[in-house]
Scaffold this motif. Structure first.
Motif, PDB file in Angstrom:
ATOM      1  N   HIS A 237       0.437  -1.065   0.047  1.00 61.20           N
ATOM      2  CA  HIS A 237       0.138  -0.014   0.136  1.00 61.20           C
ATOM      3  C   HIS A 237       1.029   1.281   0.099  1.00 61.20           C
ATOM      4  N   MET A 238       2.390   1.078   1.014  1.00 60.34           N
ATOM      5  CA  MET A 238       3.152   2.398   1.312  1.00 60.34           C
ATOM      6  C   MET A 238       3.114   2.430  -0.477  1.00 60.34           C
ATOM      7  N   ASP A 239       3.297   1.471  -1.900  1.00 58.78           N
ATOM      8  CA  ASP A 239       4.313   1.982  -2.772  1.00 58.78           C
ATOM      9  C   ASP A 239       3.517   2.511  -3.894  1.00 58.78           C
ATOM     10  N   ALA A 240       2.219   1.861  -3.809  1.00 55.53           N
ATOM     11  CA  ALA A 240       0.795   2.190  -4.003  1.00 55.53           C
ATOM     12  C   ALA A 240       0.576   4.175  -3.608  1.00 55.53           C
ATOM     13  N   TYR A 241       0.702   3.868  -2.500  1.00 60.15           N
ATOM     14  CA  TYR A 241       0.807   5.058  -2.235  1.00 60.15           C
ATOM     15  C   TYR A 241       1.573   6.470  -2.511  1.00 60.15           C
ATOM     16  N   ALA A 242       3.395   5.842  -3.123  1.00 66.16           N
ATOM     17  CA  ALA A 242       4.385   6.570  -3.797  1.00 66.16           C
ATOM     18  C   ALA A 242       4.009   6.945  -5.195  1.00 66.16           C
ATOM     19  N   ALA A 243       2.676   5.893  -5.471  1.00 64.90           N
ATOM     20  CA  ALA A 243       3.363   6.133  -6.790  1.00 64.90           C
ATOM     21  C   ALA A 243       1.976   6.637  -8.449  1.00 64.90           C
ATOM     22  N   SER A 244       0.951   6.743  -6.775  1.00 65.56           N
ATOM     23  CA  SER A 244       0.261   7.624  -7.173  1.00 65.56           C
ATOM     24  C   SER A 244      -0.351   9.044  -7.680  1.00 65.56           C
ATOM     25  N   VAL A 245       0.608   9.190  -6.815  1.00 67.52           N
ATOM     26  CA  VAL A 245       1.428  10.825  -7.005  1.00 67.52           C
ATOM     27  C   VAL A 245       1.410  11.061  -8.251  1.00 67.52           C
ATOM     28  N   ASP A 246       2.111  10.273  -9.300  1.00 60.84           N
ATOM     29  CA  ASP A 246       2.520  10.651 -10.761  1.00 60.84           C
ATOM     30  C   ASP A 246       1.449  11.482 -11.671  1.00 60.84           C
ATOM     31  N   ASP A 247       0.564  10.520 -11.029  1.00 61.78           N
ATOM     32  CA  ASP A 247      -0.968  11.262 -12.176  1.00 61.78           C
ATOM     33  C   ASP A 247      -1.634  12.521 -11.836  1.00 61.78           C
ATOM     34  N   GLU A 252      -2.823  17.968 -12.436  1.00 55.72           N
ATOM     35  CA  GLU A 252      -3.171  19.705 -11.521  1.00 55.72           C
ATOM     36  C   GLU A 252      -1.991  19.932 -12.823  1.00 55.72           C
ATOM     37  N   GLU A 253      -0.957  19.429 -13.765  1.00 54.80           N
ATOM     38  CA  GLU A 253      -0.546  20.056 -15.348  1.00 54.80           C
ATOM     39  C   GLU A 253      -1.902  20.911 -15.880  1.00 54.80           C
ATOM     40  N   HIS A 254      -2.585  20.054 -16.258  1.00 47.34           N
ATOM     41  CA  HIS A 254      -3.616  20.877 -16.813  1.00 47.34           C
ATOM     42  C   HIS A 254      -4.073  22.293 -15.822  1.00 47.34           C
ATOM     43  N   TYR A 255      -4.308  21.673 -14.900  1.00 44.80           N
ATOM     44  CA  TYR A 255      -4.605  23.603 -14.358  1.00 44.80           C
ATOM     45  C   TYR A 255      -4.042  24.456 -14.606  1.00 44.80           C
ATOM     46  N   ALA A 256      -3.566  23.867 -14.482  1.00 46.59           N
ATOM     47  CA  ALA A 256      -2.156  24.699 -14.515  1.00 46.59           C
ATOM     48  C   ALA A 256      -1.811  25.256 -15.885  1.00 46.59           C
ATOM     49  N   TYR A 380     -10.642  22.452  -9.539  1.00 49.24           N
ATOM     50  CA  TYR A 380      -9.323  22.305  -8.754  1.00 49.24           C
ATOM     51  C   TYR A 380      -9.609  21.501  -7.622  1.00 49.24           C
ATOM     52  N   ALA A 381     -11.060  22.041  -7.387  1.00 51.61           N
ATOM     53  CA  ALA A 381     -10.806  21.599  -5.927  1.00 51.61           C
ATOM     54  C   ALA A 381     -11.381  20.139  -6.219  1.00 51.61           C
ATOM     55  N   VAL A 382     -12.215  19.687  -7.520  1.00 59.77           N
ATOM     56  CA  VAL A 382     -12.543  18.390  -7.706  1.00 59.77           C
ATOM     57  C   VAL A 382     -11.408  17.073  -7.895  1.00 59.77           C
ATOM     58  N   MET A 383     -10.316  18.011  -8.446  1.00 58.67           N
ATOM     59  CA  MET A 383      -9.177  18.147  -8.612  1.00 58.67           C
ATOM     60  C   MET A 383      -8.608  16.641  -6.866  1.00 58.67           C
ATOM     61  N   GLN A 384      -8.670  18.075  -5.680  1.00 55.36           N
ATOM     62  CA  GLN A 384      -8.187  17.361  -4.313  1.00 55.36           C
ATOM     63  C   GLN A 384      -8.895  16.455  -3.852  1.00 55.36           C
ATOM     64  N   ILE A 385     -10.362  16.634  -3.899  1.00 53.28           N
ATOM     65  CA  ILE A 385     -11.283  15.817  -3.190  1.00 53.28           C
ATOM     66  C   ILE A 385     -10.871  14.559  -3.984  1.00 53.28           C
ATOM     67  N   SER A 386      -9.900  13.847  -5.574  1.00 59.20           N
ATOM     68  CA  SER A 386     -10.123  12.834  -6.005  1.00 59.20           C
ATOM     69  C   SER A 386      -8.256  12.484  -5.168  1.00 59.20           C
ATOM     70  N   MET A 387      -7.987  13.576  -4.948  1.00 54.53           N
ATOM     71  CA  MET A 387      -6.503  13.013  -3.571  1.00 54.53           C
ATOM     72  C   MET A 387      -6.865  13.199  -2.437  1.00 54.53           C
ATOM     73  N   CYS A 388      -7.257  13.627  -2.038  1.00 55.60           N
ATOM     74  CA  CYS A 388      -8.160  13.198  -0.270  1.00 55.60           C
ATOM     75  C   CYS A 388      -8.767  11.522  -0.790  1.00 55.60           C
ATOM     76  N   LYS A 389      -9.765  11.249  -1.542  1.00 60.57           N
ATOM     77  CA  LYS A 389     -10.297  10.600  -1.873  1.00 60.57           C
ATOM     78  C   LYS A 389      -9.159   8.969  -1.455  1.00 60.57           C
ATOM     79  N   LYS A 390      -8.097   9.842  -2.338  1.00 56.66           N
ATOM     80  CA  LYS A 390      -7.352   7.938  -2.741  1.00 56.66           C
ATOM     81  C   LYS A 390      -6.105   8.265  -1.464  1.00 56.66           C
ATOM     82  N   GLY A 391      -6.526   9.000  -0.373  1.00 55.93           N
ATOM     83  CA  GLY A 391      -5.256   9.339   0.819  1.00 55.93           C
ATOM     84  C   GLY A 391      -5.827   8.280   1.632  1.00 55.93           C
TER      85      GLY A 391
END
Lengths: 405, 433
Positions: A237-247, A252-256, A380-391
């Motif tokens: 699960h820690m590996d999965a957590y570390a890998a999840s940040v790339d996507d 977020e780059e699209h938001y930028a 952006y808010a939707v992205m943050q929510i998705s990130m929190c849910k994954k966490g």
């Protein structure tokens, strides 16, 4: 040909479908690698009628888009012309390659170019431009055609524009305000993007270090009997957590990119305001020229010197000129005055029309900006929510594993 | 004091142990254990390693069954370490901590004690426990100095971290069935400052000399030759465990560092939205909304980092120290065996008084067995503790992380909700960009 009041986009489906690498010789005859983008177009009526024709397509490189945009800037100075995606990767955080050949960069540029074309093709004024149409449909002769318009010569010199900014006396106050706003928009979005990039960089670090937990848990689990299973699965699960940040960060780059578009729009907005200052300045200059010419005529006709002039001085010193000379001068002045009045009338009309057209487009731009940025913020808010849910998911799973230890 | 020496060197002084105790020794429920010590006056000197002292090698069969029964209902001693105060003398400045003990154990005269102790006193206690019970696993003390980071001994965080570790140390000793019966421990908890100073002056000289002798012998020997397989296995485990726990400690500290740096950037991020909102009209509300969300997430992040630093980091650090303790314990066990082996070899070669040597060797042999069993028993106990501690620390961390993400989720969902319930200007608009 072109229906009144309809935009190109309603008649034609446009997309930038692909990107490819090509090699060729550049202007100094050296081999270079560059990327070309495939522009596909299809007439909409053909689609709605149920046919499914193959799209027409042609390849264009970034520099050709730049030429198109410059042409539009010169030809429609009163329009806030949509910007191109950035030429070089800016606001880079460590993972993103600053390399223009990086596939992620190319992909985001493809999206940006498509966005540019869609915006231009749906603009009520810009979409009617023939050069635009040729850009989308004629692969080979386009460059010659656009150069034949002579737009490069029409471009205002920087110096001219800058000096107008300083010397103009009565610019439209709304344009002055808009110019200030464009400066603020530029600096504020630029600052935001810079900090965002730093935040992304740090967040990346946090997630990636957790990958080490994965490795160590796995190694440790081999030592333990009772704890082994729990540790092993927690490690996954820690590996999965570390890998999840790339996507997550790629999204977020699209938001930028959405914010970047408006960073670059700020410059286009400022250009419209500056052009106003230039036309206003030219009007003021023409007016004051006319006034001084009229004054000179008056002086010459009445012989009275109202204001100090060298002519008056030399007259005093060397005596006045002959009646013939005076006549000649007067008639020249009359001609100039007539010309001057024409110029002033022209410039006045030019200025008024410019102000009218520009104001309309600036309003349109403002509404578009508010809509787009609001959507971007929601996204952006939707992205943050998705990130929190994954966490939540990862750490809940990890918790289960730790229970089994 | 001669009794104490005997306990160390010749555990098989069966004449000091009433025969009827051996029956009770076989069933080491914690309560019974304590009952044994409180009932028999001959065993009042808690230093005597009586409960697990075999009458003969043969009776070591059920030796050292340390029941992991540390439920609070069977606890009869409660210790807290708190209230750090600084003391200034002409020579030095130091911190003392209040050690408060509440107990129903009968070897204590009172039921409550309040004393002040400084770090040196804790060091002394640990040293005494290790000297007396050289193959038992004593929970580590916090280090003297923090190598990296603050060296400032009087920094608030440092003192608090140390206080918590000292508290844990004493409680671990109190939970240990054998160590908690130590006389030194009792004195530590109950003696007034001057009493402790006096007490400290006795014994150590002698014991440390004994320790030195043992060490000298060990050093002159080429190392243990016939180490039992199980201890080699334990040693290998400890080696590997030490590596792993060290890595985990480093990884966790790195995470804390990265998280703190993330927090710093995040604190600057929110304001950029607020700043921008000042230039906008329609968008101002949303921009401020986003800024607010980021600010709240900052607070949550700060809390999460704090939790990590308070909960996981100290535990991992403790077990890094534990690994070193274990290595030392294994070394001491080896030394005991080495001494025996050396003497045994000498028997074959030297022409000394064979009878006296034989007697010494017998005592050493028993000492070896006794040490081995003590370690074996404590080993199982230590493993259970380790599992419990680490499991609970990681669980707590995972729970806090879930909580952190849930709170952030709520923040952003609230914002999103506020956006979607606004008069839908958007739905009526043209969809063209």
């Amino acid at each position: 040909m072109v229906e009144e009041g309809s935009t190109l986009l309603r008649r034609m489906e446009i997309s930038v479908a692909e990107a490819e690498k090509r090699t060729g010789k550049n202007t100094v005859n050296m081999q270079e690698i560059f990327t070309v983008y495939l522009i596909e177009t299809r007439p909409i009526d053909a689609i709605t009628e149920g046919h499914n024709p193959a799209p027409d397509s042609l390849w264009r490189r970034y520099s050709e888009f730049e030429i198109l945009r410059n042409y539009l800037l010169v030809t429609y100075p009163f329009i806030v012309v949509p910007p191109l995606p950035e030429k070089r990767a800016e606001f880079v955080w460590h993972k993103l390659s600053a390399d223009n050949m990086d596939p992620d960069f190319v992909e985001r540029r493809r999206v940006g170019l498509e966005n540019f074309l869609l915006r231009v093709a749906s603009h009520s004024v810009l979409s009617n431009d023939k050069i635009l149409y040729h850009f989308l449909t004629e692969e080979h002769r386009w460059k010659e055609v656009v150069c034949e318009t002579g737009f490069q010569a029409k471009a205002d010199s920087r110096i001219k524009a800058l000096s107008a900014t300083f010397r103009v006396k009565n610019p439209d106050k709304r344009f002055t305000e808009m110019k200030h706003y464009s400066d603020e928009l530029q600096s504020l979005t630029s600052q935001l993007l810079r900090v965002r990039a730093r935040v992304a960089d740090r967040l990346y670090g946090v997630y990636k270090v957790h990958g080490n937990y994965g490795r160590v848990f796995s190694e440790w689990s081999a030592l333990e009997k009772e704890m082994g299973d729990g540790l092993q699965s927690a490690g996954h699960h820690m590996d999965a957590y570390a890998a999840s940040v790339d996507d997550m960060l790629e999204e977020e780059e699209h938001y930028a990119d959405q914010l970047k578009e408006y960073l670059f729009y700020a410059e286009a907005l400022r250009a419209v305001c500056r052009k106003h200052e230039l036309t206003q300045y030219e009007l003021e200059t023409a007016s004051s020229d006319l006034i001084s010419k009229k004054q000179q005529r008056e002086e010459l006709a009445t012989g009275m010197v109202r204001t100090f002039s060298f002519k008056g001085m030399t007259n005093k010193l060397f005596g006045q000129e002959t009646p013939e000379q005076r006549e000649a001068k007067l008639s020249l002045l009359e001609e100039q005055i007539v010309q001057g009045e024409e110029t002033v009338t022209e410039k006045t009309v030019e200025c008024e029309e410019y102000v009218k057209g520009a104001w309309v487009d600036m309003q349109r731009f403002k509404e578009q900006k508010d809509r787009d940025l609001r959507e971007a913020l929601i996204g952006y808010a939707v992205m943050q929510i998705s990130m929190c849910k994954k966490g939540i998911q990862v750490w809940t799973n990890a918790k289960e594993c730790f229970h089994k230890m | 004091m001669s009794r104490t020496i005997d306990a160390v060197v010749s555990p098989t002084q069966t004449n000091t142990i009433p025969a009827d105790i051996s029956g009770q020794m076989l069933d080491l429920d914690e309560d019974d254990d304590l009952e044994v010590f409180s009932k028999d006056s001959t065993l009042a000197d808690g230093n005597m390693f009586n409960a697990s002292m075999p009458t003969s090698p043969g009776s070591m069969v059920n030796q050292c069954k340390f029941e992991e029964d540390e439920e609070s209902d069977s606890k009869d001693i409660f210790i807290t370490v708190d209230n750090p105060e600084s003391h200034v003398t002409a020579i030095e400045t130091f911190i003392t901590y209040r050690v408060l003990t509440k107990t129903t154990r009968s070897e204590f005269d009172n039921s409550e004690y309040e004393v002040r102790r400084r770090y040196q006193d804790f060091l002394w206690l640990k040293g005494k426990l290790e000297d007396t019970h050289s193959t038992l696993i004593v929970h580590p003390l916090p280090e003297k100095f923090v190598v990296k980071g603050m060296v400032e001994r009087f920094n608030g965080d440092f003192i608090e971290t140390r206080r918590k570790a000292l508290h844990k140390f004493l409680n671990r000793v109190a939970d240990h069935p054998i160590l908690s019966c130590s006389e030194d421990f009792k004195v530590f908890l109950s003696a007034q400052a001057w009493e402790l100073t006096t007490y400290k002056k006795q014994g150590p000289g002698f014991l440390s000399r004994m320790g030195e002798t043992v060490r000298a012998v060990a050093n002159s020997v080429r190392g243990v030759k016939n180490r039992p397989e199980e201890f080699t296995a334990i040693q290998e485990y400890v080696e590997d465990f030490s590596n792993k726990i060290g890595s985990l400690d480093k990884v966790t500290q790195r995470i804390v560092k990265e998280q703190k740096e993330y927090l710093e950037e995040l604190k600057e991020y929110g304001p950029t939205y607020t700043l921008w909102s000042g230039s906008e009209e329609e968008l101002a509300e949303q921009l401020k909304g986003v800024a607010g969300c980021i600010e709240r997430c900052c607070k949550e992040t700060e809390e999460q980092v704090g939790h990590l630093s308070d909960t996981l980091v100290p535990v991992l650090h403790e077990y890094v120290l534990c690994a070193e303790t274990l290595k030392a314990v294994l070394r001491r066990r080896d030394n005991i065996q080495a001494e025996f082996e050396a003497k045994n070899e000498a028997l074959a070669t030297k022409k000394v008084d064979r009878d006296a040597l034989k007697e010494e060797i017998d005592k050493l042999e028993d000492r070896v067995e006794w040490a081995n069993n003590a370690l074996k028993g404590d080993w199982g106990r230590w493993q259970r503790s380790m599992r419990g501690d680490l499991k609970s620390a990681f669980l707590s961390t995972a729970e806090k992380n879930v909580d952190y993400y849930e709170k952030c989720l709520a923040v952003w969902e609230t914002f999103l909700l506020s956006q979607r319930t606004e008069p839908s200007e958007e739905t009526d608009r043209d969809n063209t960009p």
